[in-house]
Scaffold this active site. Structure first.
Site, PDB file in Angstrom:
ATOM      1  N   VAL A  12       0.871  -1.180   0.000  1.00  0.00           N
ATOM      2  CA  VAL A  12       0.000   0.000   0.000  1.00  0.00           C
ATOM      3  C   VAL A  12       0.901   1.220   0.000  1.00  0.00           C
ATOM      4  O   VAL A  12       1.853   1.291   0.787  1.00  0.00           O
ATOM      5  CB  VAL A  12      -0.884   0.056   1.267  1.00  0.00           C
ATOM      6  CG1 VAL A  12      -1.744   1.312   1.262  1.00  0.00           C
ATOM      7  CG2 VAL A  12      -1.762  -1.166   1.353  1.00  0.00           C
ATOM      8  N   PHE A  13       0.594   2.167  -0.873  1.00  0.00           N
ATOM      9  CA  PHE A  13       1.395   3.390  -0.960  1.00  0.00           C
ATOM     10  C   PHE A  13       0.704   4.511  -0.205  1.00  0.00           C
ATOM     11  O   PHE A  13      -0.482   4.798  -0.440  1.00  0.00           O
ATOM     12  CB  PHE A  13       1.552   3.776  -2.437  1.00  0.00           C
ATOM     13  CG  PHE A  13       2.344   5.029  -2.667  1.00  0.00           C
ATOM     14  CD1 PHE A  13       3.729   5.022  -2.546  1.00  0.00           C
ATOM     15  CD2 PHE A  13       1.714   6.213  -3.024  1.00  0.00           C
ATOM     16  CE1 PHE A  13       4.466   6.177  -2.767  1.00  0.00           C
ATOM     17  CE2 PHE A  13       2.447   7.376  -3.257  1.00  0.00           C
ATOM     18  CZ  PHE A  13       3.834   7.357  -3.131  1.00  0.00           C
ATOM     19  N   GLY A  14       1.435   5.159   0.681  1.00  0.00           N
ATOM     20  CA  GLY A  14       0.914   6.312   1.420  1.00  0.00           C
ATOM     21  C   GLY A  14       1.621   7.573   0.975  1.00  0.00           C
ATOM     22  O   GLY A  14       2.853   7.581   0.822  1.00  0.00           O
ATOM     23  N   TYR A  15       0.858   8.649   0.781  1.00  0.00           N
ATOM     24  CA  TYR A  15       1.463   9.919   0.338  1.00  0.00           C
ATOM     25  C   TYR A  15       0.969  11.105   1.175  1.00  0.00           C
ATOM     26  O   TYR A  15       1.405  12.235   0.966  1.00  0.00           O
ATOM     27  CB  TYR A  15       1.151  10.156  -1.157  1.00  0.00           C
ATOM     28  CG  TYR A  15      -0.332  10.163  -1.445  1.00  0.00           C
ATOM     29  CD1 TYR A  15      -1.009   8.982  -1.720  1.00  0.00           C
ATOM     30  CD2 TYR A  15      -1.060  11.351  -1.394  1.00  0.00           C
ATOM     31  CE1 TYR A  15      -2.381   8.978  -1.954  1.00  0.00           C
ATOM     32  CE2 TYR A  15      -2.421  11.359  -1.625  1.00  0.00           C
ATOM     33  CZ  TYR A  15      -3.072  10.169  -1.901  1.00  0.00           C
ATOM     34  OH  TYR A  15      -4.434  10.176  -2.119  1.00  0.00           O
ATOM     35  N   GLY A  16       0.044  10.839   2.103  1.00  0.00           N
ATOM     36  CA  GLY A  16      -0.487  11.903   2.961  1.00  0.00           C
ATOM     37  C   GLY A  16      -0.349  11.472   4.403  1.00  0.00           C
ATOM     38  O   GLY A  16       0.743  11.134   4.875  1.00  0.00           O
ATOM     39  N   SER A  17      -1.485  11.413   5.108  1.00  0.00           N
ATOM     40  CA  SER A  17      -1.417  11.037   6.521  1.00  0.00           C
ATOM     41  C   SER A  17      -0.900   9.609   6.701  1.00  0.00           C
ATOM     42  O   SER A  17      -0.389   9.263   7.767  1.00  0.00           O
ATOM     43  CB  SER A  17      -2.784  11.196   7.188  1.00  0.00           C
ATOM     44  OG  SER A  17      -3.696  10.247   6.674  1.00  0.00           O
ATOM     45  N   GLU A  88     -10.118   5.844   4.954  1.00  0.00           N
ATOM     46  CA  GLU A  88     -10.047   6.639   3.714  1.00  0.00           C
ATOM     47  C   GLU A  88     -11.410   6.723   3.021  1.00  0.00           C
ATOM     48  O   GLU A  88     -11.475   6.897   1.805  1.00  0.00           O
ATOM     49  CB  GLU A  88      -9.004   6.017   2.775  1.00  0.00           C
ATOM     50  CG  GLU A  88      -7.617   5.873   3.374  1.00  0.00           C
ATOM     51  CD  GLU A  88      -6.975   7.212   3.751  1.00  0.00           C
ATOM     52  OE1 GLU A  88      -7.165   8.187   3.023  1.00  0.00           O
ATOM     53  OE2 GLU A  88      -6.305   7.275   4.804  1.00  0.00           O
TER      54      GLU A  88
HETATM   55  C1  SIN Z   1      -2.622   8.767   1.909  1.00  0.00           C
HETATM   56  O1  SIN Z   1      -2.055   9.189   2.900  1.00  0.00           O
HETATM   57  O2  SIN Z   1      -2.046   7.946   1.154  1.00  0.00           O
HETATM   58  C2  SIN Z   1      -4.039   9.130   1.561  1.00  0.00           C
HETATM   59  C3  SIN Z   1      -4.458  10.489   1.971  1.00  0.00           C
HETATM   60  C4  SIN Z   1      -4.536  10.704   3.456  1.00  0.00           C
HETATM   61  O3  SIN Z   1      -5.111   9.864   4.169  1.00  0.00           O
HETATM   62  O4  SIN Z   1      -4.030  11.719   3.931  1.00  0.00           O
END
Ligand code: SIN
Length: 175
Positions: A12-17, A88
């Protein structure tokens, strides 16, 4: 060997929180990137950093030719999606995208993306307007400003350059 989907394990790729608040079980965590996408504060948050009457602004990914988004890949058991789908749920859908690791390996992984057709999408605005919006918003998970500041800090710790995020951080801190 990074391709372990046969074991019921998924990247799983995360880019925010998901970068700075990984409150779920994972087996591995490594820096990774998705090519052709960039991070933008264009998604509304009714449930974490805002409320339904006054949504906050959080990140989504937008397709950009030649673009790139640096973040973090987590290797998780498929069961974790029960939790992640709930976390999400405010307009994000799971996309399968190629994740690129620093050593050049590429694997398929799941990315939560909120596109322009979701009910909470806010879309582009001037950076000053976005920063002002973030400054004035908060929700059950805390202030919208903390979301931006934690994300900027986490990206800096990873030596990731993100002009959009750092420009918003500078505007928020200058205010
Ligand atoms: C993420 O972090 O990949 C999705 C956006 C978020 O939950 O901030």
């Amino acid at each position: 060997m990074r391709n372990r989907q046969q074991d019921n394990l998924v990247w799983v790729f995360g880019y925010g929180s998901l970068i700075y608040r990984p409150d779920f079980a994972y087996l591995e965590r490594c820096p990774a990137s998705v090519l052709g996408w960039e991070r933008r504060f264009w998604q509304g948050s009714h449930d974490h950093r805002g409320v339904p009457d006054s949504p906050g602004r959080v990140v989504t990914l937008v397709p950009v030719k030649g673009g790139r988004c640096d973040g973090v890949a987590y290797l998780v058991d498929h069961d974790v999606f029960e939790y992640l789908d709930h976390r999400e749920k405010n307009g994000y859908s799971r996309l399968n995208l190629e994740l690129q690791f620093g050593d050049g390996q590429v694997v398929e992984g799941v990315v939560y993306v909120a596109d322009e057709n979701n009910f909470a999408y806010l879309g582009p605005a001037e950076l000053e307007e976005i920063a002002g919006h973030i400054k004035g918003s908060s929700g059950p998970s805390g202030s919208n400003a903390d979301y931006l500041l934690h994300l900027a800090e986490a990206l800096r710790e990873m030596n990731v350059q993100d002009r959009h995020v750092f420009a918003l951080e500078a505007l928020l801190r200058a205010d």
